[in-house]
Design a protein around this motif. Sequence first.
Motif, mmCIF file in Angstrom:
data_model
loop_
_atom_site.group_PDB
_atom_site.id
_atom_site.type_symbol
_atom_site.label_atom_id
_atom_site.label_comp_id
_atom_site.label_asym_id
_atom_site.label_seq_id
_atom_site.Cartn_x
_atom_site.Cartn_y
_atom_site.Cartn_z
ATOM 1 N N ILE A 132 0.821 -1.213 0.000
ATOM 2 C CA ILE A 132 0.000 0.000 0.000
ATOM 3 C C ILE A 132 0.856 1.264 0.000
ATOM 4 C CG2 ILE A 132 -1.721 1.327 1.294
ATOM 5 C CD1 ILE A 132 -2.978 -1.269 2.165
ATOM 6 N N PHE A 133 1.884 1.320 0.884
ATOM 7 C CA PHE A 133 2.708 2.517 0.956
ATOM 8 C C PHE A 133 3.944 2.440 0.060
ATOM 9 C CE2 PHE A 133 0.272 2.743 4.878
ATOM 10 C CZ PHE A 133 -0.111 4.068 4.871
ATOM 11 N N HIS A 134 4.200 1.284 -0.530
ATOM 12 C CA HIS A 134 5.329 1.101 -1.437
ATOM 13 C C HIS A 134 6.647 1.519 -0.779
ATOM 14 C CE1 HIS A 134 2.249 0.374 -4.396
ATOM 15 N NE2 HIS A 134 1.755 1.582 -4.223
ATOM 16 N N ASP A 135 6.794 1.181 0.494
ATOM 17 C CA ASP A 135 7.993 1.477 1.255
ATOM 18 C C ASP A 135 8.765 0.181 1.434
ATOM 19 O OD1 ASP A 135 9.912 2.045 3.195
ATOM 20 O OD2 ASP A 135 8.628 3.479 4.239
ATOM 21 N N GLN A 136 9.687 -0.074 0.518
ATOM 22 C CA GLN A 136 10.415 -1.342 0.520
ATOM 23 C C GLN A 136 11.306 -1.472 1.743
ATOM 24 O OE1 GLN A 136 9.785 -3.673 -1.803
ATOM 25 N NE2 GLN A 136 11.058 -5.104 -0.632
ATOM 26 N N ARG A 137 11.862 -0.361 2.189
ATOM 27 C CA ARG A 137 12.728 -0.405 3.373
ATOM 28 C C ARG A 137 11.929 -0.861 4.592
ATOM 29 N NH1 ARG A 137 15.338 4.862 6.382
ATOM 30 N NH2 ARG A 137 16.163 3.761 8.206
ATOM 31 N N CYS A 138 10.758 -0.280 4.783
ATOM 32 C CA CYS A 138 9.920 -0.677 5.914
ATOM 33 C C CYS A 138 9.534 -2.149 5.805
ATOM 34 C CB CYS A 138 8.667 0.201 5.961
ATOM 35 S SG CYS A 138 7.414 -0.347 7.136
ATOM 36 N N LYS A 139 9.163 -2.579 4.608
ATOM 37 C CA LYS A 139 8.771 -3.975 4.410
ATOM 38 C C LYS A 139 9.910 -4.926 4.773
ATOM 39 C CE LYS A 139 7.252 -7.238 0.858
ATOM 40 N NZ LYS A 139 6.864 -7.416 -0.564
ATOM 41 N N ASP A 140 11.105 -4.624 4.265
ATOM 42 C CA ASP A 140 12.244 -5.517 4.498
ATOM 43 C C ASP A 140 12.687 -5.509 5.953
ATOM 44 O OD1 ASP A 140 12.170 -6.072 1.821
ATOM 45 O OD2 ASP A 140 13.828 -4.727 1.290
ATOM 46 N N GLU A 141 12.715 -4.335 6.580
ATOM 47 C CA GLU A 141 13.143 -4.257 7.967
ATOM 48 C C GLU A 141 12.166 -4.976 8.896
ATOM 49 O OE1 GLU A 141 13.804 -0.226 9.060
ATOM 50 O OE2 GLU A 141 15.643 -0.033 7.881
ATOM 51 N N THR A 142 10.869 -4.863 8.595
ATOM 52 C CA THR A 142 9.879 -5.546 9.424
ATOM 53 C C THR A 142 9.987 -7.054 9.247
ATOM 54 O OG1 THR A 142 8.414 -3.641 9.106
ATOM 55 C CG2 THR A 142 7.441 -5.618 10.048
ATOM 56 N N ALA A 143 10.202 -7.498 8.015
ATOM 57 C CA ALA A 143 10.376 -8.931 7.771
ATOM 58 C C ALA A 143 11.604 -9.468 8.509
ATOM 59 C CB ALA A 143 10.504 -9.194 6.271
ATOM 60 N N GLU A 144 12.677 -8.682 8.500
ATOM 61 C CA GLU A 144 13.892 -9.093 9.203
ATOM 62 C C GLU A 144 13.648 -9.156 10.706
ATOM 63 O OE1 GLU A 144 17.487 -10.491 10.056
ATOM 64 O OE2 GLU A 144 16.589 -10.309 8.064
ATOM 65 N N ARG A 145 12.821 -8.269 11.211
ATOM 66 C CA ARG A 145 12.504 -8.298 12.643
ATOM 67 C C ARG A 145 11.754 -9.573 12.997
ATOM 68 N NH1 ARG A 145 9.129 -3.697 16.093
ATOM 69 N NH2 ARG A 145 9.198 -4.805 18.090
ATOM 70 N N ILE A 146 10.869 -10.032 12.123
ATOM 71 C CA ILE A 146 10.159 -11.292 12.367
ATOM 72 C C ILE A 146 11.157 -12.439 12.464
ATOM 73 C CG2 ILE A 146 8.521 -12.955 11.413
ATOM 74 C CD1 ILE A 146 7.080 -10.614 10.072
ATOM 75 N N ARG A 147 12.102 -12.476 11.527
ATOM 76 C CA ARG A 147 13.094 -13.557 11.526
ATOM 77 C C ARG A 147 13.975 -13.503 12.777
ATOM 78 N NH1 ARG A 147 13.162 -12.013 5.887
ATOM 79 N NH2 ARG A 147 12.331 -13.731 4.621
ATOM 80 N N ARG A 148 14.260 -12.288 13.235
ATOM 81 C CA ARG A 148 15.153 -12.133 14.375
ATOM 82 C C ARG A 148 14.450 -12.416 15.705
ATOM 83 N NH1 ARG A 148 16.235 -7.352 13.396
ATOM 84 N NH2 ARG A 148 14.913 -6.286 14.925
#
Length: 570
Positions: A132-148
């Motif tokens: 929706i917001f097309h913010d790839q940085r936010c998407k990737d950082e949040t995904a990395e937080r899930i993994r961590r």
Amino acid sequence: MLKRIWIFVGLLCGLAANVSAVRADPAARLFERGRSRYFSGRAVNSTAIKRRELLQAASELQKFLNTYPRHANVTSAHFNLGAIYRDLADLDGDRDQATRALHHFREVVQKFPQSHLADDALFEVSDICGSIFHDQRCKDETAERIRREYPDGDMIARLNGAQSVSPGDTRATLTTVNVNRESEAVTFRIRLTAPRPYTTKSLLADAENQMPPRYYVEISEARLDRELATPTIESDLPVKQVRFGQYTKSSVRVVFDLADPSDASRIQALVAEGGIDVQIPLATRLGVSLAGGTTPQVQSEAVLQPMEEVSPAPTTVPPSVAVRTEKKRPLKIVIDPGHGGEDHGATGKRGTLEKNVTLAISKKLADVLGNQSNYEVYMTRRDDRFIPLNERTKMANAWNGDLFVSIHANASPKRQAGGVSTYFLNNADDEESLRVALRENLGWIADAATSPAEPEDRYLEVMKASMIKNFHTVQSTDLARYVQSGILKELGARYRDVEDLGVRSARFYVLTGAEMPAILVETSFISNPAEEKRLRDDRYQLALSQAIARGIERFFKNAAGSDHAALYRH
């Protein structure tokens, strides 16, 4: 045999006790009513009815959160609210609803990090950031937080494009989506390992987010096969591409991006052997290009019309609001009564709704300004209706407004909090400004301010990234100062204990994109019993409107000698 009877009786008693407990607990009743309304609303096919039911469910769950902030179901309420606003965002292509969804998912993660819903909420944040917001940085950082932080959670499989299957998993698996083209229709065959209920929805094009018209099938109690392949689409078909994803833990969406919005009305989703067939006729297109063509813009339901002629104010206009004659045309003032319709805003202890207070003050301000020949007054709403935040400044821009003034009532979990403040659009300059901006942007009273230890808070960064740069910060600051000064002078002469909370900056979504100086006035605290009483009083409302008008007049008078005066020459 007797033992089994006693066990059965015990189970019945336990069930009766649970039912009685729910009936006796008004908090549980309110929560269950809101959640049940949400699930039933999602199953409705009519867009208008679904929107109404989802908004009503959101209202009931928000009331539950406001009334019972320490209840055991608070985590689920936040998650369900996030899901509701995400559905509404998909339904209408509305970023305001997506912003609300982000907030509630974020509340789950921050306040209940040990909850089984925390990694689910993070996954939804990641998805909203990207889609929706097309913010790839936010998407990737949040995904990395899930993994961590949640390496053993079930969202890891979703991040990796697969679904783990537990022994008790009863979901059907979506195995394939195939395309079968015939002379009169094209059929997309969605195949499942077991029959499952489904709903469908058509969405208009969203030019702002570069989204084409869409049609989706949402399948309940389903999951994606880890080997599911995307079908190849021929260029002359009415569908440009097919997308699919695990929408929630228990539902899958198959989305069809359409070449022409008219195709949505002709699509049929039918139960078929082995799954669902989605059929689109081809023979009736009558020469319309299948491969391209423009898609229509989404039209706002708000009618861009100037305010009707206002009646004279019940009392005389302050002498300082003088008639200006040097302008070649009247100055256009756009007044924005905060909230409206299903968005009630904050609620006072006596049941006063912010949306009603802001409308009453705005009408009085329109009367005061409308009596002056040098002003042309517009209002974003003149009755109790809902208007999305982003539409309000669009309306002001369409009217070529010279000023935009949004009227609100403040609120706080602390009943003793009080005072008046005026805001302009900029990065929030203190903790309190962050709290107020969150409350107005998201339509509810935040329980706590955003932590100052998180200056680069990802949620606020996403919201900031979605804002259009405001070119009138200097002018907006000047306007806010004059209005705040006028309010303090007027109210201080008539009422005791009027606290000056000052002129502040914050990231108010409603001010975003205004092509003119724009401010937001927090008139008083509706959560403070004494100030709530004042906000309900006609005399207090009129004093506020006269004070704001006086500040506007001082702003224009002093702008003539400043470096930015050219902005107001016509």
